[in-house]
Design an enzyme around this catalytic site. Structure first.
Site, mmCIF file in Angstrom:
data_model
loop_
_atom_site.group_PDB
_atom_site.id
_atom_site.type_symbol
_atom_site.label_atom_id
_atom_site.label_comp_id
_atom_site.label_asym_id
_atom_site.label_seq_id
_atom_site.Cartn_x
_atom_site.Cartn_y
_atom_site.Cartn_z
ATOM 1 N N GLU A 5 -2.903 -4.741 -2.889
ATOM 2 C CA GLU A 5 -3.438 -5.830 -3.868
ATOM 3 C C GLU A 5 -3.347 -5.094 -5.199
ATOM 4 O O GLU A 5 -3.289 -5.849 -6.331
ATOM 5 C CB GLU A 5 -4.895 -6.227 -3.463
ATOM 6 C CG GLU A 5 -4.896 -7.191 -2.113
ATOM 7 C CD GLU A 5 -5.175 -6.128 -1.054
ATOM 8 O OE1 GLU A 5 -4.641 -4.963 -0.909
ATOM 9 O OE2 GLU A 5 -5.832 -6.680 0.086
ATOM 10 N N CYS A 16 -10.547 -3.642 -3.932
ATOM 11 C CA CYS A 16 -9.602 -4.723 -4.484
ATOM 12 C C CYS A 16 -10.249 -5.707 -4.922
ATOM 13 O O CYS A 16 -9.716 -6.483 -6.304
ATOM 14 C CB CYS A 16 -8.517 -4.882 -3.337
ATOM 15 S SG CYS A 16 -7.185 -3.649 -3.246
ATOM 16 N N CYS A 64 -10.102 -5.482 0.579
ATOM 17 C CA CYS A 64 -11.234 -4.322 0.449
ATOM 18 C C CYS A 64 -12.030 -4.675 -0.612
ATOM 19 O O CYS A 64 -11.671 -5.316 -1.609
ATOM 20 C CB CYS A 64 -10.670 -3.066 0.752
ATOM 21 S SG CYS A 64 -10.085 -2.283 -0.892
ATOM 22 N N ASN A 91 0.752 -1.211 0.010
ATOM 23 C CA ASN A 91 -0.022 -0.082 -0.209
ATOM 24 C C ASN A 91 0.944 1.239 -0.090
ATOM 25 O O ASN A 91 2.063 1.276 0.659
ATOM 26 C CB ASN A 91 -1.105 -0.083 1.086
ATOM 27 C CG ASN A 91 -0.477 -0.237 2.508
ATOM 28 O OD1 ASN A 91 0.598 -0.879 2.718
ATOM 29 N ND2 ASN A 91 -0.973 0.489 3.337
ATOM 30 N N ILE A 92 0.470 2.132 -0.850
ATOM 31 C CA ILE A 92 1.250 3.618 -0.933
ATOM 32 C C ILE A 92 0.179 4.442 -0.621
ATOM 33 O O ILE A 92 -0.705 4.831 -1.328
ATOM 34 C CB ILE A 92 1.686 3.728 -2.273
ATOM 35 C CG1 ILE A 92 2.801 2.334 -2.599
ATOM 36 C CG2 ILE A 92 2.594 5.099 -2.401
ATOM 37 C CD1 ILE A 92 3.059 2.392 -4.116
ATOM 38 N N GLU A 93 0.392 5.121 0.736
ATOM 39 C CA GLU A 93 -0.568 6.139 1.061
ATOM 40 C C GLU A 93 0.049 7.890 0.774
ATOM 41 O O GLU A 93 1.100 8.100 0.151
ATOM 42 C CB GLU A 93 -0.578 6.115 2.606
ATOM 43 C CG GLU A 93 -1.315 4.879 3.044
ATOM 44 C CD GLU A 93 -1.632 4.684 4.379
ATOM 45 O OE1 GLU A 93 -1.152 5.607 5.292
ATOM 46 O OE2 GLU A 93 -2.421 3.996 4.852
ATOM 47 N N CYS A 122 -4.250 0.486 -2.481
ATOM 48 C CA CYS A 122 -3.843 -0.757 -1.487
ATOM 49 C C CYS A 122 -2.891 -1.721 -2.315
ATOM 50 O O CYS A 122 -2.486 -1.562 -3.524
ATOM 51 C CB CYS A 122 -5.140 -1.694 -1.743
ATOM 52 S SG CYS A 122 -6.706 -0.701 -0.739
HETATM 53 N N1 THU Z 1 -5.251 -1.378 2.493
HETATM 54 C C1 THU Z 1 -4.874 -2.291 1.642
HETATM 55 O O1 THU Z 1 -3.461 -2.159 1.312
HETATM 56 N N2 THU Z 1 -5.453 -3.631 1.118
HETATM 57 C C2 THU Z 1 -6.761 -3.819 1.746
HETATM 58 O O2 THU Z 1 -7.399 -4.647 1.079
HETATM 59 C C3 THU Z 1 -7.341 -2.699 2.873
HETATM 60 C C4 THU Z 1 -6.556 -1.647 3.094
HETATM 61 C C5 THU Z 1 -4.524 -0.356 2.831
HETATM 62 C C6 THU Z 1 -5.026 1.032 2.430
HETATM 63 C C7 THU Z 1 -4.553 1.964 3.340
HETATM 64 O O3 THU Z 1 -3.178 2.264 3.321
HETATM 65 C C8 THU Z 1 -4.557 1.294 4.663
HETATM 66 O O4 THU Z 1 -4.508 -0.140 4.374
HETATM 67 C C9 THU Z 1 -5.572 1.331 5.721
HETATM 68 O O5 THU Z 1 -6.885 1.298 5.005
#
Ligand code: THU
Length: 131
Positions: free
Chosen positions: A53, A87, A84, A40-42, A51
């Site tokens: 995935e 994804c 989620c 994941n990259i915020e 996310c």
């Molecule tokens: N996140 C994922 O990478 N995959 C998921 O299926 C659920 C959420 C990440 C997105 C965000 O960076 C962090 O988790 C919190 O939601």
């Protein structure tokens, strides 16, 4: 631990999650046997986060692989967190037979939960309805 799980564990280190602190690593195996990883990259503009995935499957698509076989997702929580909804929908796009795609959620302590993609997104929108 399966090789694909190890790739997801390793990819988790690459997560950029300074805001949520929820670090996620993912690894996908495609029908041609090739594997791709993601994390994941915020962003400081929170809504721009992507996310793990999706970064993984997009890497596969950009390398020319479009038929998903298996996914492993690593988070630190117990029980391990499943993908989620967004994804699930994106994974479905590259899964001609969602009953044949295995999704496994793991954590570094060795816990595992598995589903088929069909179980995670039953009766999903596949685009067949589009003109
Ligand atoms: N996140 C994922 O990478 N995959 C998921 O299926 C659920 C959420 C990440 C997105 C965000 O960076 C962090 O988790 C919190 O939601």
């Amino acid at each position: 631990m399966k090789d694909l799980d190890k790739l997801a564990v390793d990819a988790q280190r690459l997560a950029h999650a300074p805001y949520s602190k929820f670090r996620v690593g993912a690894a996908v195996e495609m029908a041609d046997g090739k594997r791709y990883t993601g994390a994941n990259i915020e962003n400081a503009s929170y809504g721009l986060a992507i996310c793990a995935e999706r970064t993984a499957i997009f890497g596969a698509v950009l390398a020319g692989s479009r038929h998903l076989r298996e996914v492993s997702v690593c988070t630190d929580v117990s029980p391990p967190s499943s993908p989620c909804g967004a994804c699930r929908q994106v994974l479905l796009e590259f899964s001609p037979d969602p009953t044949a795609v295995t999704i496994t959620a793991i954590n570094p302590q060795g816990e595992r939960r598995s589903w088929t993609l069909a179980q995670l997104i039953p009766d999903g929108f596949t685009g067949k309805e589009l003109p």
